[in-house]
Motif scaffolding. Structure first.
Motif: not given
Length: 600
Positions: A148-165
């Motif tokens: 959520r943080e990265l999409v808010a920063r990068l903008g519309r259209g970005w899709r993010v696959a992330a890891i947790g702690p």
């Protein structure tokens, strides 16, 4: 280039942020398709022999497929492929989401990550290429929060696959997530974490056309209509949790670390009751008409996506019957970014060790929901007992010793899913021989056990054939990629899948060719494992399953003898064209295309 492909993979070395392109010849694409198949080929080519899975030079590949981006239902899937830090062997994990569509439409059939960043970073891939940005502000966050943080920063259209702690801390069964879906098994989140990469973000930049758009659209309409039929009704109505009471009734619900096959309190966790009281939503993955995702209310105002496997692993396997504890534990695994099956299997092993006096953890007991949650938190932080349990049950048992390996329920290091091998003996073979380890998605032989067409209590030649057939079907579905919940809608699977592939690519592919493709993919996985140190002893099951019979509620005794398993494993090797030591003969290894010349 055939329809549905770009014919290239993006190789990114995050050590210095350099990127290059690897050409993918048409024979390789036709021979391995995409997803898990193409990922296997890429690992053969790009992974140094005997590389440590957590070393900078170990590659991690996000692999797409020719069907991604078409209107074919369930086709928005991607594979993450790497050498597993849990098993030391090849691992492919699949997830469904818009990340698959956007990742492919960056203009690549795969994105391969190598190296190690100097500081926590996010890898961005779009039409401008690949670049790294700082991830200090999202390091430590759950994957969903970081997304959520990265999409808010990068903008519309970005899709993010992330890891947790857990991925950041190298938990060997850490997951990689996008939009709440997980590439879950085998610890691929730890591989990305070892590269100091918190997430990969993609943005579509181009398009790829099928060979016959009108035929693809017609096929999509037909498949969509069939996807609403009785073959998928269970997934729509109650989800896979509907299996819980069924498996309990037929003595195949692993309980208390596989010491029993029924759980007296299973009705407390059953979908039939929980859905009415706790279900808050039913969702679909991207480009899916089935809608199998069921979201339940957990404790503390949280919600949890519920499937059979997470409830089995965190419930009956650990003897926990409190719905609040099980659903909260499932949500906790998602927050930490850990595989629920390996987490539950490792905690169940530790509970038995503690009750036997092999671990100094008097607080850890079967049936204690609070103890389960404490164990998960310690695993995610890698502190206390979690420092040991984060290694998985095989490595933990090697440390504890004193016979504990005999009841560490894993194959090749991967903890067993929710199927009792002593009462499902085709599945027993599938778990023993699969390249990924104890796995129900790459070897769905339980389908044959539950079909009524063979004796599930007495393994034999029919079980070998069923194992080979289900493994071949899975290899194609995981490479095209299509969701396995669709498998029941195909009456002539290989012919129908070939038809879909023809409309997208333009190839004159038929059922016979796809069957050969399946065998190639299965064999290539085994060849990779052989290179990485596989031995014949790895195609086997834990001692508990072969030495401890089960007494069923009917009074019947169910057992799986070493002799029965030995005969089935030998029969499987022969059916696969392997020698008596499980190794490919020169004749069956000639068609793997592993030496295909490519240009970078």
């Amino acid at each position: 280039m055939p329809g549905g492909y770009f014919g290239r993979a993006l190789l990114v070395d995050v050590t210095g942020g350099r990127a290059s392109s690897l050409a993918l010849p048409e024979p390789v694409l036709r021979g391995y398709l995409g997803g898990a198949g193409l990922g296997t080929w890429l690992l053969h080519r790009l992974a140094p022999a005997r590389v440590d899975p957590l070393a900078p030079e170990a590659p991690l590949a996000f692999v797409f497929s020719p069907l991604v981006g078409t209107p074919l239902t369930t086709s928005a899937k991607f594979a993450v492929v790497a050498k597993s830090p849990l098993t030391g062997m090849l691992n492919d994990a699949l997830a469904s989401s818009h990340f698959a569509i956007s990742g492919k439409l960056t203009g690549h059939d795969a994105i391969v990550v190598r190296g190690r960043c100097a500081r926590p970073s996010v890898l961005l891939v779009d039409g401008a290429g690949a670049r790294l940005v700082d991830a200090a502000d999202v390091w430590g966050l759950p994957a969903a929060d970081a997304e959520r943080e990265l999409v808010a920063r990068l903008g519309r259209g970005w899709r993010v696959a992330a890891i947790g702690p857990a991925g950041e801390r190298g938990v060997r069964y850490a997951t990689l997530s996008h939009d709440g879906r997980h590439a879950g098994r085998g610890g691929l989140g730890a591989v990305l974490g070892a590269k100091n990469v918190k997430a990969v973000a993609v943005h579509a930049a181009t398009k790829v056309a099928p060979a016959d758009p009108a035929a693809v659209l017609a096929a999509a309409r037909d498949l969509r209509a069939r996807s609403f039929g009785p073959a998928t009704a269970k997934y729509r109505e109650l989800g896979t949790l509907a299996n819980l009471l069924t498996f309990n009734a037929i003595n195949t619900l692993p309980t208390r670390n596989f010491t029993a096959a029924t759980f007296a309190e299973a009705p407390r966790l059953a979908a039939e009751d929980l859905a009415e009281m706790r279900r808050v939503a039913r969702n679909s993955c991207a480009s899916c008409t089935i809608g199998c995702e069921h979201v339940y209310r957990a404790g503390g105002g949280k919600s949890a996506r519920v499937e059979y496997e997470n409830v089995f692993a965190l419930g009956p396997l650990c003897g926990v019957s409190d719905p609040d504890a099980v659903l909260t534990a499932s949500a906790r695994c998602d927050e930490l970014g850990i595989d629920t099956i390996s987490a539950g299997g490792t905690v169940a092993w530790a509970m038995e060790c503690a009750e036997r006096g092999l671990l100094d953890a008097p607080w850890l007991r079967f049936g204690d929901g609070a103890a389960l949650l404490r164990a998960l938190d310690e695993i995610g932080r890698r502190d206390g007992l979690g420092a040991l349990l984060a290694e998985g049950s095989r490595r933990a048992a090697a440390v504890v010793g004193r016979g504990s390996a005999g009841f560490a329920l894993q194959v090749k290091g991967l903890e067993l899913p929710g199927y009792e091998p002593r009462t499902l003996q085709a599945m027993a073979l599938g778990l023993a021989v699969n390249a990924r380890g104890a796995d129900h998605n790459r070897s769905g032989a339980y389908e044959a056990d539950l079909s009524g067409d063979l004796d599930r209590f007495a393994g034999g030649e029919a079980h070998v054939r069923a194992t080979v057939e289900t493994e071949d079907r899975a290899a194609v579905m995981d490479s095209l990629i299509l969701c396995k919940f669709l498998r029941g809608v195909f009456t002539d699977p290989f012919a129908e899948w070939a038809g879909l592939l023809r409309t997208v690519t333009g190839w004159d592919v038929d059922a016979t060719e796809l069957q050969a493709t399946a065998r190639r993919i299965v064999l290539a996985k085994r060849m990779f494992n052989l290179r990485e140190g596989w031995t014949p002893a790895d195609d086997w099951l834990p001692a508990r399953l072969l030495e401890e019979p089960l007494t069923l509620r009917s009074g019947r005794v169910a057992s799986l003898s070493p002799a029965t398993l030995r005969a089935m494993v030998d029969g499987y090797w022969a059916a696969r064209g392997l020698d008596r030591d499980g190794r490919p003969t020169s004749e069956c290894a000639v068609d793997l295309l592993l030496t295909e010349a490519v240009a970078t």
